[in-house]
Design an enzyme around this catalytic site. Structure first.
Site, PDB file in Angstrom:
ATOM      1  N   LYS A   1     -12.747  -1.908   6.748  1.00 50.26           N
ATOM      2  CA  LYS A   1     -12.057  -2.912   7.565  1.00 50.26           C
ATOM      3  C   LYS A   1     -12.521  -2.823   9.017  1.00 50.26           C
ATOM      4  O   LYS A   1     -13.072  -3.755   9.556  1.00 50.26           O
ATOM      5  CB  LYS A   1     -10.547  -2.742   7.451  1.00 50.26           C
ATOM      6  CG  LYS A   1     -10.066  -3.065   6.035  1.00 50.26           C
ATOM      7  CD  LYS A   1      -8.921  -2.214   5.625  1.00 50.26           C
ATOM      8  CE  LYS A   1      -8.675  -2.197   4.139  1.00 50.26           C
ATOM      9  NZ  LYS A   1      -8.734  -3.452   3.437  1.00 50.26           N
TER      10      LYS A   1
ATOM     11  N   ASP B   1      -1.756   6.609   6.606  1.00 52.01           N
ATOM     12  CA  ASP B   1      -2.810   5.737   6.081  1.00 52.01           C
ATOM     13  C   ASP B   1      -3.108   4.694   7.158  1.00 52.01           C
ATOM     14  O   ASP B   1      -2.308   3.800   7.399  1.00 52.01           O
ATOM     15  CB  ASP B   1      -2.325   5.066   4.789  1.00 52.01           C
ATOM     16  CG  ASP B   1      -3.341   4.058   4.230  1.00 52.01           C
ATOM     17  OD1 ASP B   1      -4.397   3.844   4.856  1.00 52.01           O
ATOM     18  OD2 ASP B   1      -3.056   3.485   3.151  1.00 52.01           O
TER      19      ASP B   1
ATOM     20  N   TRP C   1       0.826  -1.217   0.000  1.00 47.81           N
ATOM     21  CA  TRP C   1       0.000   0.000   0.000  1.00 47.81           C
ATOM     22  C   TRP C   1       0.853   1.258   0.000  1.00 47.81           C
ATOM     23  O   TRP C   1       0.457   2.282  -0.569  1.00 47.81           O
ATOM     24  CB  TRP C   1      -1.013  -0.024   1.148  1.00 47.81           C
ATOM     25  CG  TRP C   1      -1.994  -1.132   0.912  1.00 47.81           C
ATOM     26  CD1 TRP C   1      -2.108  -2.302   1.607  1.00 47.81           C
ATOM     27  CD2 TRP C   1      -2.947  -1.225  -0.165  1.00 47.81           C
ATOM     28  NE1 TRP C   1      -3.069  -3.101   1.040  1.00 47.81           N
ATOM     29  CE2 TRP C   1      -3.601  -2.469  -0.037  1.00 47.81           C
ATOM     30  CE3 TRP C   1      -3.309  -0.385  -1.216  1.00 47.81           C
ATOM     31  CZ2 TRP C   1      -4.601  -2.887  -0.929  1.00 47.81           C
ATOM     32  CZ3 TRP C   1      -4.301  -0.790  -2.095  1.00 47.81           C
ATOM     33  CH2 TRP C   1      -4.930  -2.023  -1.954  1.00 47.81           C
TER      34      TRP C   1
HETATM   35  N1  PMP Z   1      -4.340   1.404   2.172  1.00 48.08           N
HETATM   36  C1  PMP Z   1      -4.444   0.282   2.895  1.00 48.08           C
HETATM   37  C2  PMP Z   1      -3.558   0.091   4.087  1.00 48.08           C
HETATM   38  C3  PMP Z   1      -5.365  -0.695   2.523  1.00 48.08           C
HETATM   39  O1  PMP Z   1      -5.467  -1.831   3.234  1.00 48.08           O
HETATM   40  C4  PMP Z   1      -6.196  -0.491   1.393  1.00 48.08           C
HETATM   41  C5  PMP Z   1      -7.236  -1.478   0.963  1.00 48.08           C
HETATM   42  N2  PMP Z   1      -7.003  -2.782   1.241  1.00 48.08           N
HETATM   43  C6  PMP Z   1      -6.028   0.698   0.662  1.00 48.08           C
HETATM   44  C7  PMP Z   1      -5.107   1.610   1.096  1.00 48.08           C
HETATM   45  C8  PMP Z   1      -6.870   0.978  -0.529  1.00 48.08           C
HETATM   46  O2  PMP Z   1      -8.157   1.225  -0.126  1.00 48.08           O
HETATM   47  P1  PMP Z   1      -9.355   1.513  -1.135  1.00 48.08           P
HETATM   48  O3  PMP Z   1      -9.429   0.337  -2.071  1.00 48.08           O
HETATM   49  O4  PMP Z   1     -10.537   1.611  -0.253  1.00 48.08           O
HETATM   50  O5  PMP Z   1      -9.090   2.767  -1.862  1.00 48.08           O
END
Ligand code: PMP
Length: 365
Positions: A201, A177, A107
């Site tokens: 989550k 994040d 991420w």
């Molecule tokens: N950052 C983290 C730490 C995540 O776990 C996720 C999704 N698994 C995201 C960003 C991306 O999130 P989204 O698909 O809701 O944009």
């Protein structure tokens, strides 16, 4: 008979059964209004109350100081990867500004890729050398003194790597994040300039993004920033500049109330420590399964693990499913298994998982 399972999905993930039941009970008539929350005007008195309560409960749960705004936005954390630089690089007189990143996995990498469109990128520290299995120690970071901000991902959902501390980055704004560990442990909001998280989550259904932003970060959006993504406009309109994702906000609000009934974040953190220890202690006691992350950086929320004999993967998943332990398959980029054990996973679910893993080892080990 309705099926009852323990859901280990990384997200969208298990919600509190109490929350889902309450939503079901209120589905067709929200508290005598005769309306489903889905049918309400976002500007009506009913939804205004739902939004205000959600915001106040989140503020209380995280002890968010008064000089921070809580925004309910759309686009998820991935949209924030663009929204954040669009709102923050403009604070620097010199363009392109530099953003410092701590790269701890999947991420982080995605956030960094997006940032290249808006700024110079400096990887101040990275754990790529060991397959993104740890958090680089703070004293190894090579920060840029006048960076627009420092970005961290406090919990790498795929790698199962979590910060066990909030780094001190001096006067440079810290942006975090927290998509996969928000509300799972106590943190000091005042050490951050921006905290953001997709809801799906630890909070509610997908569709709403939580942004907690210090007031001095507002009002610097690039002229090219879409109005709906300009934090100042969103804050000035109390998250109603555009029509907000009303139903996800409602469910998030029910989760916040449920969390308060459980004793808040401190109480959840205690249980989360116990839940994570159940799995990791067992993983450490056997070589039938493994997890590559050193103890201090192990995620309490996402526990990736591998079977020594990976030819048993399909059998493991099929038998787990028969035992009502579902969604344990690891992310396609890393393989293996992953147990996501967010706030809504009761300790009984983790106990049942560990018992199943032990039994599986006995039969196949
Ligand atoms: N950052 C983290 C730490 C995540 O776990 C996720 C999704 N698994 C995201 C960003 C991306 O999130 P989204 O698909 O809701 O944009």
């Amino acid at each position: 008979m309705k099926r009852v399972v323990y859901n280990f999905s990384p997200g969208p993930a298990a919600l509190s059964k109490e929350v889902i039941q309450q939503a079901a009970d209120e589905m067709t008539d929200w508290r005598g209004s005769g309306l489903s929350v889905m049918e309400m005007s976002h500007r009506g008195k009913e939804f205004t109350e739902i939004l205000a309560n959600a915001k106040n409960d989140l503020r209380a749960l995280m002890s968010v100081p008064d000089n921070y705004k809580i925004l309910f936005m759309q686009g998820g954390a991935i949209a924030e990867n663009a929204i954040i630089p669009m709102n923050l690089v403009g604070r620097k007189p010199q363009q392109p500004a530099t953003i410092d990143f701590i790269n701890t996995g999947h991420w982080s990498v995605q956030t960094i890729e997006e940032a290249h469109k808006y700024a110079k990128v400096n990887i101040a520290a990275s754990s790529e050398d060991r397959g993104f299995t740890y958090v680089p120690a703070r004293d190894t970071w090579k920060l840029t003194p006048d960076a627009a901000y420092v970005h961290i991902c406090t919990n790498e959902t795929i790698g199962g790597v979590e910060f066990d501390y909030t780094p001190d980055v001096g006067d440079v704004p810290l942006v975090a994040d927290m998509s996969s560990n928000i509300l799972s442990r106590e943190i000091d909001v005042s050490k951050h300039a921006v905290i953001y998280a997709g809801a799906q989550k630890n909070i509610g259904p997908s569709g709403v993004t939580i942004v907690i932003v210090r007031e001095d970060m507002l009002g610097h959006a690039l002229p090219s920033c879409p109005s709906a993504f300009d934090w100042k406009l969103v804050a000035d309109h109390d998250s109603m500049y555009n029509t907000p994702p009303t139903y996800p906000i409602y469910i998030a609000g029910l989760t916040f109330q449920w969390l308060r009934r459980q004793g808040g974040v401190a109480a959840m953190e205690k249980i989360n420590i116990q839940k994570a220890a159940l799995v990791y202690d067992y993983l450490d006691s056997t070589d039938f399964y493994s997890n590559p992350v050193p103890a201090a950086n192990r995620s309490r929320m996402n526990v990736p693990f591998r079977l020594r004999d990976e030819s048993l993967n399909a059998t493991f998943l099929a038998e787990a499913e028969k035992n009502d332990l579902v969604q344990l398959k690891g992310h396609s980029s890393v393989g293996g298994m992953r147990a996501s054990i967010y706030n809504a996973m009761p300790i009984e679910g983790v106990q049942k998982l560990v018992a199943f893993m032990k039994d599986f080892e006995k039969r196949y080990g």
